[in-house]
Design an enzyme around this catalytic site. Structure first.
Site, PDB file in Angstrom:
ATOM      1  N   LYS A  61       0.862  -1.172   0.000  1.00  0.00           N
ATOM      2  CA  LYS A  61       0.000   0.000   0.000  1.00  0.00           C
ATOM      3  C   LYS A  61       0.902   1.227   0.000  1.00  0.00           C
ATOM      4  O   LYS A  61       1.707   1.415   0.915  1.00  0.00           O
ATOM      5  CB  LYS A  61      -0.890  -0.011   1.238  1.00  0.00           C
ATOM      6  CG  LYS A  61      -1.801   1.190   1.320  1.00  0.00           C
ATOM      7  CD  LYS A  61      -2.702   1.094   2.526  1.00  0.00           C
ATOM      8  CE  LYS A  61      -3.580   2.320   2.613  1.00  0.00           C
ATOM      9  NZ  LYS A  61      -4.391   2.307   3.838  1.00  0.00           N
ATOM     10  N   LYS A 110      -1.805  -1.518  -4.202  1.00  0.00           N
ATOM     11  CA  LYS A 110      -2.724  -0.389  -4.032  1.00  0.00           C
ATOM     12  C   LYS A 110      -1.973   0.919  -4.092  1.00  0.00           C
ATOM     13  O   LYS A 110      -0.932   1.029  -3.427  1.00  0.00           O
ATOM     14  CB  LYS A 110      -3.386  -0.559  -2.667  1.00  0.00           C
ATOM     15  CG  LYS A 110      -4.335   0.543  -2.268  1.00  0.00           C
ATOM     16  CD  LYS A 110      -4.873   0.242  -0.892  1.00  0.00           C
ATOM     17  CE  LYS A 110      -5.837   1.320  -0.467  1.00  0.00           C
ATOM     18  NZ  LYS A 110      -6.386   1.072   0.838  1.00  0.00           N
TER      19      LYS A 110
END
Ligand code: PBG
Length: 328
Positions: A197, A250
């Protein structure tokens, strides 16, 4: 004598039928996961300014919404909660009657196994600091935070969640959660970690939707720099060593290279999260009439899949499913 041109690639593009026979990447509703925002104490649904057509729902509307999602044949939802109280240690994130816990139990009792329930495991909506971990002095304390993240995951498992999805980017969060779940006898609960992320400006509309902006500093001490692909792969590798079931890259669209690389390097399912800012860009341009929303949505989701994502968490899940269902 060789004819010219020697290769006529246009032959395979001659009409819709031939094109469809040779189509390589085919988006399916089974590739989509639909995020849901549920807010404690809300009376009626509330729109999110920076995310047109996305709403925060009261608990009383959850089953209706899940029914709509399930009617579109989308296999899973991803829950994000907005609690009515925040505190230093994010206690409402793992409370037995917390908003996500009640939502899980509501969906499970009304839908059984008809739709899979994924839930975000993080602290930023629940802490007064707006950070994804617990503050100790002026720092985010990694090891304290993974204890609380484990409590959140176990509290969700008790309500019947299928997949817990830690997004705090704390080191060791996957092994701590796996151990916590196993010790509590939730050995079959799946862990889908937001493995890589990134510290991204594409999250701002989400912070609007979930009220989780950091109150001081930023998330750069825990999220991956978008300049560091090797570090992103180390994050994925660490999660796999810790026993993760599904990894995630992500955001998605600016990170297609990393989706492709993770897919090539590792033998686990790779998911992609097409985040709020990616959604907002498309919506804003479409609202101006500058792009065709349906076509761009199909192109973006297909390209994430082409890069190698096994499935996509996306705010376009319902629209994508409608388009797929209409064309099949
Ligand atoms: C918080 C969280 C964020 C997102 C998912 N979980 C925001 C953040 O890290 O600030 C972003 C998702 C999106 O932008 O759609 N743990």
């Amino acid at each position: 004598m060789a004819t010219f041109p020697s290769k006529r690639l246009r032959r395979l593009r001659v009409n819709e039928n031939i094109r469809s026979l040779v189509q390589e990447v085919r988006l399916s509703v089974n590739d989509l996961v639909c995020p849901i925002f549920v807010e404690e104490g809300l009376k009626e649904k509330k729109s999110v300014g920076s995310m047109p057509d996305i709403v925060r729902l009261p608990l009383s509307e959850i089953s209706n919404e899940v029914q709509n999602i399930s009617d579109l044949k989308i296999p899973a939802v991803m829950l994000f909660g907005i609690p009515s109280q925040k505190d230093e240690s994010g206690t409402s994130a793992y409370a037995e009657n917390g908003i996500v816990q009640r939502t899980i139990s509501e969906i499970r009792s009304n839908f059984g196994d008809k739709i899979s329930i994924m839930a975000d495991v993080c602290l930023c909506q629940y802490t007064s600091s707006g950070h994804c971990g617990i503050i100790n002095g002026k720092k985010i304390d990694n090891d304290l935070s993974i204890k609380t993240l484990t409590d959140i995951a176990v509290s969700q498992a008790k309500m019947g969640v299928d997949v817990v999805s830690p997004s705090a980017m704390m080191d060791g969060q996957v092994s701590a959660i796996r151990k916590g779940l196993d010790d509590a006898n939730f050995k079959d609960v799946i862990i889908m970690s937001h493995s890589a992320k990134h510290s991204s400006s594409f999250y701002s509309p989400f912070r609007d939707a979930a009220e989780c902006a950091p109150q001081f500093g930023d998330r750069k001490t825990y999220q991956v720099p978008f300049t560091n692909p090797r570090e992103a792969m180390r994050e994925v590798e660490a999660d796999i060593e810790e026993g993760v079931d599904i990894v995630m890259i992500k955001p998605a669209l600016s990170y297609l290279d990393l989706i492709a690389e993770a897919k090539k390097k590792f033998n686990v399912p790779v998911s992609a999260y097409s985040v709020s800012g990616e959604y907002a860009l498309v919506k804003a341009a479409a609202n101006q009439g500058w792009i065709n929303e349906n076509e761009v949505t199909n192109e973006i989701l297909s390209s994430i899949k082409r890069a190698g994502a096994d499935f996509i968490v996306t705010y376009f899940a319902k629209l994508g499913a409608k388009l797929i269902n209409e064309n099949s």
